[in-house]
Design an enzyme around this catalytic site. Structure first.
Site, PDB file in Angstrom:
ATOM      1  N   THR A  84       0.753  -1.280  -0.028  1.00 50.03           N
ATOM      2  CA  THR A  84      -0.014   0.013   0.110  1.00 50.03           C
ATOM      3  C   THR A  84       0.748   1.215   0.047  1.00 50.03           C
ATOM      4  O   THR A  84       0.539   2.248  -0.714  1.00 50.03           O
ATOM      5  CB  THR A  84      -0.785  -0.102   1.162  1.00 50.03           C
ATOM      6  OG1 THR A  84      -0.097  -0.247   2.212  1.00 50.03           O
ATOM      7  CG2 THR A  84      -2.031  -1.191   1.058  1.00 50.03           C
ATOM      8  N   PHE A 209      -7.781   4.973   5.558  1.00 53.01           N
ATOM      9  CA  PHE A 209      -7.600   3.749   6.398  1.00 53.01           C
ATOM     10  C   PHE A 209      -8.763   3.036   6.846  1.00 53.01           C
ATOM     11  O   PHE A 209      -8.519   2.355   7.880  1.00 53.01           O
ATOM     12  CB  PHE A 209      -6.449   4.196   7.206  1.00 53.01           C
ATOM     13  CG  PHE A 209      -5.352   4.618   6.844  1.00 53.01           C
ATOM     14  CD1 PHE A 209      -4.217   3.966   6.422  1.00 53.01           C
ATOM     15  CD2 PHE A 209      -4.791   5.904   6.620  1.00 53.01           C
ATOM     16  CE1 PHE A 209      -2.881   4.240   5.906  1.00 53.01           C
ATOM     17  CE2 PHE A 209      -3.859   6.547   6.227  1.00 53.01           C
ATOM     18  CZ  PHE A 209      -2.795   5.660   5.773  1.00 53.01           C
ATOM     19  N   CYS A 216      -7.582   0.798  10.097  1.00 49.22           N
ATOM     20  CA  CYS A 216      -6.274  -0.024   9.946  1.00 49.22           C
ATOM     21  C   CYS A 216      -5.360   0.505  11.255  1.00 49.22           C
ATOM     22  O   CYS A 216      -5.025   1.586  11.435  1.00 49.22           O
ATOM     23  CB  CYS A 216      -5.740   0.608   8.619  1.00 49.22           C
ATOM     24  SG  CYS A 216      -3.867  -0.199   8.598  1.00 49.22           S
TER      25      CYS A 216
END
Length: 279
Positions: A84, A209, A216
């Site tokens: 990512t 996120f 996350c």
């Protein structure tokens, strides 16, 4: 992707979903991390790194993470983090090379703040434009371009009945490009994330996120990593993209590019030291 997805993945028997080679790879990763955790517990040394932080972490009731928990979180950071962040930096360079005035401004900020010395964590609060570039990149090209949840109870959303246990999937890409929340949503504008303008973004309109209790776990780490790497690259290289190359999103598990993004880096010459004048 939500870290809980990866955490669940690495806590289960690797034979549940995968073929033989994938099962073997997951099992080897689990065994390796468990061995590292066991060695660290034996030596008891706090090295100030992520693993030491996980081992020393305590819940509100004082309980520590189990080895299985630490293994899952470590693999989450390892496997959910590198891909990512790499995509984010690739998209950032695409946007900066397409917007040279912003690239010039970032370069000036970095060189003014650092000169020739390496960036440190303590420098990041002064690199405000670097931070805004990363956040605007995550708005336009969020690596976690979709997310999912399972409804815990019967509910209704937007006029649709959602029974308990239903999988709900939404697109972060679409939300981030909604003109109700972001004026001229297709335009690259890092100043959307100045403190004054960012405060006006509604909750849930910007969530690279994820959101809620399952946001996350690596969000702060990822932002720090991306800012440090982008700063180091700007400081060391003048980068231009090769012309007429196709740049199209590739929406798989994460949002990469369909084709390699080719750039030409030129190492920057050191800034000349100031000369004393004798009159």
């Amino acid at each position: 992707l939500p870290s809980t997805m990866f955490s669940r993945l690495f806590r289960i028997d690797p034979g549940v979903f995968y073929g033989k080679r994938a099962r073997q790879a997951v099992a080897e990763l689990q065994a390796l991390v468990h061995e590292i955790v066991a060695d660290r517990r034996v030596c008891g040394e706090d090295r100030g790194d992520l693993l030491s932080m996980l081992i020393s972490a305590r819940d509100e009731d004082g309980s520590a993470l189990s080895d299985d928990d630490i293994c899952a979180e470590t693999l989450t950071m390892l496997l959910a983090g590198h891909d990512t962040t790499a995509h984010t930096l690739t998209w950032a360079w695409h946007l900066l090379t397409q917007n040279p005035s912003w690239l010039d401004a970032v370069t000036q900020e970095v060189r003014a703040a650092l000169g020739e010395r390496d960036v440190t964590f303590e420098d990041l609060p002064q690199l405000t434009l670097v931070d805004r570039v990363v956040r605007e990149t995550l708005r336009l090209y969020p690596p976690a371009w979709y997310a999912d949840r399972v409804s815990a109870q019967d509910t209704e959303l937007g006029g649709y009945r959602i029974p308990a246990g239903t999988a709900v999937v939404w697109s972060t890409w679409v939300t981030h490009r909604d003109a109700r929340w972001f004026a001229e949503p297709e335009r690259f504008d890092p100043d959307r994330f100045t403190p004054e303008r960012a405060a006006r973004i509604p909750e849930g309109a910007y969530m690279p996120f994820g959101a809620g209790v399952h946001m996350c776990i690596g969000n702060t780490f990822a932002l720090t990593e991306a800012r440090v790497i982008l700063t180091a690259m700007v400081q060391s290289f003048a980068i231009r993209a090769t012309p007429r190359q196709p740049v199209r999103p590739r929406p798989m598990v994460t949002l990469g590019m369909q084709h390699p993004f080719v750039v030409v880096p030129t190492r920057r010459a050191p800034e000349p030291a100031p000369h004393a004048l004798t009159l």
